[in-house]
Design an enzyme around this catalytic site. Structure first.
Site, short mmCIF file in Angstrom:
data_model
loop_
_atom_site.label_atom_id
_atom_site.label_comp_id
_atom_site.label_asym_id
_atom_site.label_seq_id
_atom_site.Cartn_x
_atom_site.Cartn_y
_atom_site.Cartn_z
CD GLU A 50 75.24 -46.93 -35.51
OE1 GLU A 50 75.91 -47.82 -34.94
OE2 GLU A 50 74.88 -47.01 -36.72
CG PHE A 112 88.55 -52.85 -34.55
CD1 PHE A 112 88.33 -53.13 -35.89
CD2 PHE A 112 87.55 -53.13 -33.63
CE1 PHE A 112 87.13 -53.69 -36.31
CE2 PHE A 112 86.35 -53.71 -34.05
CZ PHE A 112 86.14 -53.98 -35.39
CD GLN A 113 83.87 -51.05 -34.42
OE1 GLN A 113 83.66 -50.98 -33.21
NE2 GLN A 113 83.00 -51.59 -35.26
CE LYS A 162 86.63 -51.70 -23.29
NZ LYS A 162 86.99 -52.93 -24.05
CG MET A 477 61.89 -31.03 -55.25
SD MET A 477 60.44 -30.04 -55.73
CE MET A 477 59.64 -29.82 -54.15
#
Length: 577
Positions: A50, A112-113, A162, A477
């Site tokens: 993602e 969940f999630q 959803k 760096m």
């Protein structure tokens, strides 16, 4: 006729002219992904992470000027976007991120999630919202694109439960958007603009600082007109590179921590700074109380909160850069006197002396590849017309110093947040937007591993992105700082186990090339540029090479370190020992 929330989402995106979406599927967002299976007008680019999706959308937005669009699921899918959203926010990049969410009845129950992505991203989005009613989907998407693209651009997030995407409502697309609390100022105050023109006309040592706002506002033509009209040298921030031609005689290159000697000297000696579409961040100013001590400051920016935020400003002008410069140029033509030519000649003569005194250079080696040499060769072969992305660190600074950007939207880089792993997925987004253009990511061997999985994305969608890896086997760096300021204590910066990038490219179905000595650089670049496939070029460079000039943290811009000074200090230290 009523349609589902998922259908409303896709129809709304089409109304906004969206052609490409970057994303990754998951359970609660499947209503939308299912419709994408048969959709002929919207193409979803399946990235491998993602974060890669958001950076790709970011690169797409920077290259085109259009908002990037992201579609991901809830929970970890949503939280994986945060770094990319923060990157876009810091650099004012327009983006609309659509996240899935658990059904509204489960929100707050640790389902969940489930993750409160609206709360998590509140500090790094321009606007975000949890849509609770399917009837509001179309209007919220319309508002999201409006907010993302107007005023100071930025990322907007819409969280879609959803049951909202599965619910049904009539599709109603608003023709206009009117938000009472959101009215960006586009026209600058005319009295302030006239005052600015008067100050420019009487200044003896003026300098223009061009920032990313000049590119976002499509104001490069007006900026060049201003510089040539008043004969004023122009320095650019990292985000502003390309807003003014880097090969123009009036160009000073980049200013700041790793800016050119002559840009920093000009700033410190100037009597007037004309700051356009930039925010005076710490990498540009150095120590604030010692920044441009003799100069009055004109500051033009569309975001009023950026003006006087970090430095004192004598003439603030709030407005769109392009609009303000159009009016300023007209006013300046009336104010400039014939004597101005002689004044500007004296100032430009001094600037040219600084250019001759300390040009951007490096020590060539017959045995070891110098990273600056690689960047110069890329510029030579592309004639400055490629789209260049970078990762973050030494590779980014060498690119800024040695690739002359003559056009806007040719450099895509993470400026404000400094996000490692940005450049490769951003290059994928830019290549998708411009399939016929040469797109090159100049990377470090540390940064490229942050999102290296996106090589699969480039291969699957046949995007011939070129990646030039400046491989020094270190987090370069950070190692440079450790060498200069931490007694060469290289704590956890050595990349002892570095993959064979050539073999790794082959494993993904891409092409891998390697150069280990200077004579191999040109053949590798030529082969890469004529091959229409994703390519990893592994340039094994001098691990001790550092980025100079360098203004140490907390120092003023005229306190610059150079390579020979560093070597003299090293000899003295050895003599003492």
């Amino acid at each position: 006729m009523k349609i589902s929330g998922a259908e409303i989402v896709l129809e709304s995106l089409k109304r906004e002219g969206v052609k490409h979406i970057f994303g990754y599927p998951g359970g609660v967002i499947l209503n939308i992904f299912d419709l994408l299976h048969d959709d002929k007008d919207l193409k979803l680019i399946l990235t491998r992470h993602e974060q890669g999706a958001v950076h790709a959308a970011d690169g797409y937005a920077r290259a085109t000027g259009k908002p990037g669009v992201v579609l991901v699921t809830s929970g970890p899918g949503a939280t994986n976007t945060v770094t990319g959203i923060a990157t876009a926010s810091m650099d004012s990049i327009p983006m609309v991120v659509l996240t899935g969410q658990v059904p509204t009845v489960l929100i707050g129950n640790d389902a969940f999630q489930e993750a409160d992505i609206v709360g998590i991203t509140r500090p790094c989005t321009k606007y975000n919202i949890l849509v609770k009613d399917v009837k509001d989907v179309a209007s919220q998407i319309k508002e999201a694109f409006h907010i993302a693209m107007t005023g100071r651009p930025g990322p907007v997030l819409i969280d879609l439960p959803k049951d909202v995407t599965s619910g049904k409502a009539e599709f109603s697309w608003p023709d206009t958007i009117n938000l009472r609390s959101y009215n960006p100022t586009y026209e600058g105050n005319k009295w302030m603009i006239e005052k600015a023109a008067h100050e420019i006309a009487k200044a003896r040592k003026p300098v223009i600082i061009a920032g990313g706002g000049c590119i976002l506002s499509e104001a490069s033509h007006e900026l060049k007109e201003l510089a040539e009209l008043a004969n004023v040298p122009v320095t650019m921030t990292l985000m502003g590179l390309g807003s003014f031609p880097g090969t123009h005689p009036l160009s000073l290159g980049m200013l700041g921590m790793h800016g050119t000697y002559y840009a920093n000297k000009s700033i410190q000696d100037s009597d007037l700074l004309i700051a356009i579409g930039m925010r005076f961040d710490d990498r540009v100013t150095g120590r604030i109380d010692g920044f441009a001590p003799h100069a009055k400051i004109i500051h033009i920016d569309i975001d009023p909160t950026s003006i006087r935020k970090n430095v004192r400003v004598d003439i603030p002008i709030v407005g769109d850069v392009k609009n303000v410069l159009k009016v300023l140029n007209k006013a300046l033509k009336k104010d400039i006197k014939e004597t101005w030519g002689e004044i500007s000649k004296a100032w430009l003569k001094q600037v040219d002396e600084w250019k001759r005194e300390r040009p951007m250079t490096y020590n060539l080696s017959a045995d070891t590849i110098k990273p600056q040499f690689v960047v110069e060769k890329i510029h030579e072969f592309t004639k400055g017309d490629a789209i260049i992305t970078t990762e973050v660190g030494q590779n980014q600074m060498w690119t800024a110093q040695f690739y002359k950007f003559d056009k806007p939207r040719r450099l895509l880089t993470s400026g404000g947040l400094g996000t490692m792993g940005y450049g490769f997925p951003a290059a994928i987004g830019a290549q998708l937007a411009f399939p016929d253009k040469l797109v090159i990511d100049i990377a470090g061997d540390g940064s490229i591993q942050m999102n290296i999985q996106e090589l699969a994305t480039a291969v699957i969608y046949k995007l011939p992105v070129k990646v030039a890896i400046l491989n020094n086997r270190f987090l370069g760096m950070v190692r440079q700082w450790q060498e200069l300021f931490f007694q060469e204590r290289y704590s956890h910066t050595s990349l002892d186990v570095t993959p064979d990038f050539v073999e790794l490219a082959h494993a993904y179905g891409a092409v891998g090339l390697r150069a280990t000595k200077p004579s191999e650089v040109e053949p590798v670049l030529k082969e890469a540029f004529r091959t229409k496939k994703p390519i990893f070029m592994d340039f094994v460079i001098d691990w001790k090479e550092k980025v100079f000039p360098m203004v140490p943290a907390g120092a003023t811009l005229d306190t610059m370190l150079f390579e020979e000074k560093e070597k003299k200090a090293e000899k003295k230290l050895k003599a003492v020992k």
